[in-house]
Scaffold this motif. Sequence first.
Motif, short mmCIF file in Angstrom:
data_model
loop_
_atom_site.label_atom_id
_atom_site.label_comp_id
_atom_site.label_asym_id
_atom_site.label_seq_id
_atom_site.Cartn_x
_atom_site.Cartn_y
_atom_site.Cartn_z
N VAL A 119 -13.48 11.60 3.17
CA VAL A 119 -14.67 11.51 4.03
C VAL A 119 -14.63 10.18 4.76
O VAL A 119 -14.89 10.11 5.97
N GLY A 120 -14.27 9.12 4.04
CA GLY A 120 -14.18 7.80 4.65
C GLY A 120 -13.19 7.80 5.80
O GLY A 120 -13.50 7.35 6.91
N PHE A 121 -11.99 8.35 5.57
CA PHE A 121 -10.98 8.39 6.64
C PHE A 121 -11.49 9.19 7.83
O PHE A 121 -11.32 8.80 8.98
N LEU A 162 -23.75 4.86 6.63
CA LEU A 162 -24.90 5.66 6.21
C LEU A 162 -24.70 7.13 6.59
O LEU A 162 -24.95 8.04 5.79
N VAL A 163 -24.22 7.34 7.82
CA VAL A 163 -24.01 8.72 8.28
C VAL A 163 -22.97 9.42 7.40
O VAL A 163 -23.16 10.55 6.97
N ALA A 164 -21.87 8.71 7.11
CA ALA A 164 -20.83 9.31 6.26
C ALA A 164 -21.38 9.64 4.87
O ALA A 164 -21.16 10.71 4.33
N GLU A 165 -22.13 8.69 4.32
CA GLU A 165 -22.72 8.86 2.99
C GLU A 165 -23.65 10.08 2.98
O GLU A 165 -23.62 10.91 2.07
N ILE A 232 -16.17 5.09 0.22
CA ILE A 232 -16.34 5.33 1.66
C ILE A 232 -16.31 4.00 2.42
O ILE A 232 -15.61 3.87 3.43
N VAL A 233 -17.03 2.99 1.90
CA VAL A 233 -17.08 1.69 2.56
C VAL A 233 -15.70 1.04 2.58
O VAL A 233 -15.25 0.50 3.59
N GLN A 234 -15.02 1.12 1.44
CA GLN A 234 -13.69 0.52 1.33
C GLN A 234 -12.76 1.06 2.41
O GLN A 234 -12.04 0.33 3.06
N ILE A 235 -12.81 2.39 2.63
CA ILE A 235 -11.94 3.00 3.62
C ILE A 235 -12.41 2.69 5.04
O ILE A 235 -11.62 2.32 5.90
N MET A 236 -13.70 2.82 5.29
CA MET A 236 -14.19 2.72 6.66
C MET A 236 -14.12 1.28 7.21
O MET A 236 -13.75 1.06 8.34
N THR A 237 -14.58 0.32 6.38
CA THR A 237 -14.66 -1.05 6.92
C THR A 237 -14.06 -2.08 5.98
O THR A 237 -13.94 -3.25 6.36
N ASN A 238 -13.77 -1.68 4.75
CA ASN A 238 -13.30 -2.62 3.73
C ASN A 238 -14.30 -3.77 3.56
O ASN A 238 -13.93 -4.90 3.34
N GLY A 239 -15.58 -3.45 3.73
CA GLY A 239 -16.61 -4.49 3.56
C GLY A 239 -16.73 -5.41 4.74
O GLY A 239 -17.66 -6.20 4.84
N GLY A 240 -15.84 -5.29 5.66
CA GLY A 240 -15.82 -6.21 6.80
C GLY A 240 -16.46 -5.59 8.01
O GLY A 240 -17.23 -4.63 7.85
N PRO A 241 -16.20 -6.02 9.20
CA PRO A 241 -15.46 -7.27 9.40
C PRO A 241 -16.33 -8.47 9.06
O PRO A 241 -17.52 -8.44 9.30
N ALA A 242 -15.67 -9.49 8.50
CA ALA A 242 -16.34 -10.72 8.09
C ALA A 242 -17.55 -10.43 7.20
O ALA A 242 -18.64 -10.91 7.45
N ARG A 243 -17.35 -9.58 6.19
CA ARG A 243 -18.37 -9.27 5.18
C ARG A 243 -19.63 -8.62 5.75
O ARG A 243 -20.67 -8.60 5.10
#
Lengths: 298, 362
Positions: A119-121, A162-165, A232-243
């Motif tokens: 889903v993240g990808f 949020l939308v992906a979740e 999902i977050v890890q794949i989509m943005t990896n927590g970034g950019p810049a946190r």
Amino acid sequence: MSRFRPPPWLVLLLPAIIILTAVVMIPLLLSLYSSFTPYRLTRPETLYKWIGTFNYEKAMKSAHFWAAFGRTILLLTIALNLEMLMGLGLALLVNKVTYGQRALRTVMMFPMMFSPILVGFQFKFIFNDNVGLVNNALQSLGLSNVAIPWLVDGQLAFTAILVAEMWSSTSVFAILILAGLFAVPRDPIEAAKVDGCTPWQSFRHITLPYIMPFIYIALAIRSLDVARAYDIVQIMTNGGPARRTELLWTLIGRTGYVDAKMGYANAMGYISIFLAIFFTIYFFRKLNAARSELGMAG
Amino acid sequence: MAQVHLQKVVKKYGSLQVVHGIDLEIADNEFVVLVGPSGCGKSTTLRMIAGLEAISGGEIKIGERLVNDLPPRHRNISMVFQNYALYPHMTVRENLGFSLKIAKRPQQEIDKAVDEAAQILSLTEYMDRKPGALSGGQRQRVAMGRAIVRHPEVFLFDEPLSNLDAKLRTQMRTEIKKLHQKVKSTIVYVTHDQVEAMTLADRIVIMRDGYIEQVGTPLDVFETPANTFVATFIGSPPMNLLHGRVTGNEIAIDGGPAIGVPEPFTGKVQEGQKVILGFRADNLMPYGHAMPMESGCAEFDMTVNLSEPLGTETLLFGSLAGKEVQAKMLNPRPVADGERLQFRLDLARCHLFDADSQQALR
């Protein structure tokens, strides 16, 4: 010579005790202990240095930690409320369907069948600023002529996550609420109709109290889910950019495995656990209240 | 003022028709009971009056208003359901006041109406309990209270007593009757219990397979049943029915004795006509244990297969012409199974039905 003969209950429980100790107790105690050390995965000897509550104090003073903490609560609140409302709407619509309802119920569960990683990808592609579906659609329709940086801007990225979740988990609510709607007896609804209720009033005063327990069960399950949101977050943005989209568990995961500061990560983990425990207790209280309201507690 | 008019009312589920164009006029303040076996369409009819089932054909009027397409909330009716249908999350007080609250009546008026209903049904002690903490009878009273607070034009009762035990049922039956005297309103009441129908109704409507078989006062339908179905449905034990053929001025029971054509029917039967002779157990009594019979009676012997002593009377099961026949013995003495007794049949109280149409001969 006398041999020690353990009492039968101990012998019978021993396999369970051994397995639980090995699988749960030792890792739990080890991680708790390590949160009081400067343990780094790259320097095993640091595990034996006791530093007291240093890690906890560091986490409590860390702006990054509290930002992630706040963002997780924000995501949890918004996602749960929207999913609940959409799931409720979906369940009410599906409940009205008389022909092909089984097929619809199955279709409704499709998003639950995908791994959150996938889903993240998928959403990473959809929201991509150059080749993504959303920007392409907006530009083709003439609604926008710039590449909107969906996954770069902090607020937009949060919305995208949020939308992906919601896409992947609204059906959890829909299915549980639908089960609740099936369990609502017909008589009180009819009595309400005769008593002068409009369809909205019947729903508000009769149906809703009946399905509240189901809503709280869904909320309890989903609050645990979102509180540990990671994939999902890890794949989509990896927590970034810049946190900018850092959540608790992406922060903890990165601290523990990328920065190798396992002791510090464990300390943050233990603080975070309280968040999950708090929401679980809160929703179970609500659930029990809703059940005793209906005279179902016992 | 609320009469209820049903005109050629039809109910269809897809291609299955369950109510076949029934006509019924219910007067203002009348207590009408719809009675019949399961699946006769009585509950469906009631639910059509309530507006919970759509009407497939015909007209229903409440007062002067055509209500065919009105939702239940615009019909000014209340309904008491078989399973009480209380709102489990509300206290008794809230249950009673719910309809008024929905109608946005002032709180003062709601309290007054609720207290009044609670008084009538002696619910005052339970006002703050939830339905889960009430007994079956109390729940039933709350359901009735919920119906009366609104002062509707028509009360609808859908088998309200069938979930109660026998003793409570008798008690609640009396309370419903009292309630009708107090609140003076049109009542349509559905039951499959003929005793309830007989005791409560101003008029009984007997239904079968989606048709009305007979409409009349309780005594009417008991004393002059329109057909064999009504004859066996109303009254306990059911009416004895024996097939026979008219020969001369006698009816030859198939495989049994010949009995003189009862007086009311002389001249109304034709030679050779196939008929069914009906009589109640109360009118067939052993010699010496019978009521005096006004006019003619028939006498014959019958073997008693079984006796059920009820105290003041004993119910005797014999067989006549190969069919089981029930008789009553007044001032009973013990009767041995297999004992042969002489019976007297009160001819003035006999009924005759045409064997082909099953309709009463009159």
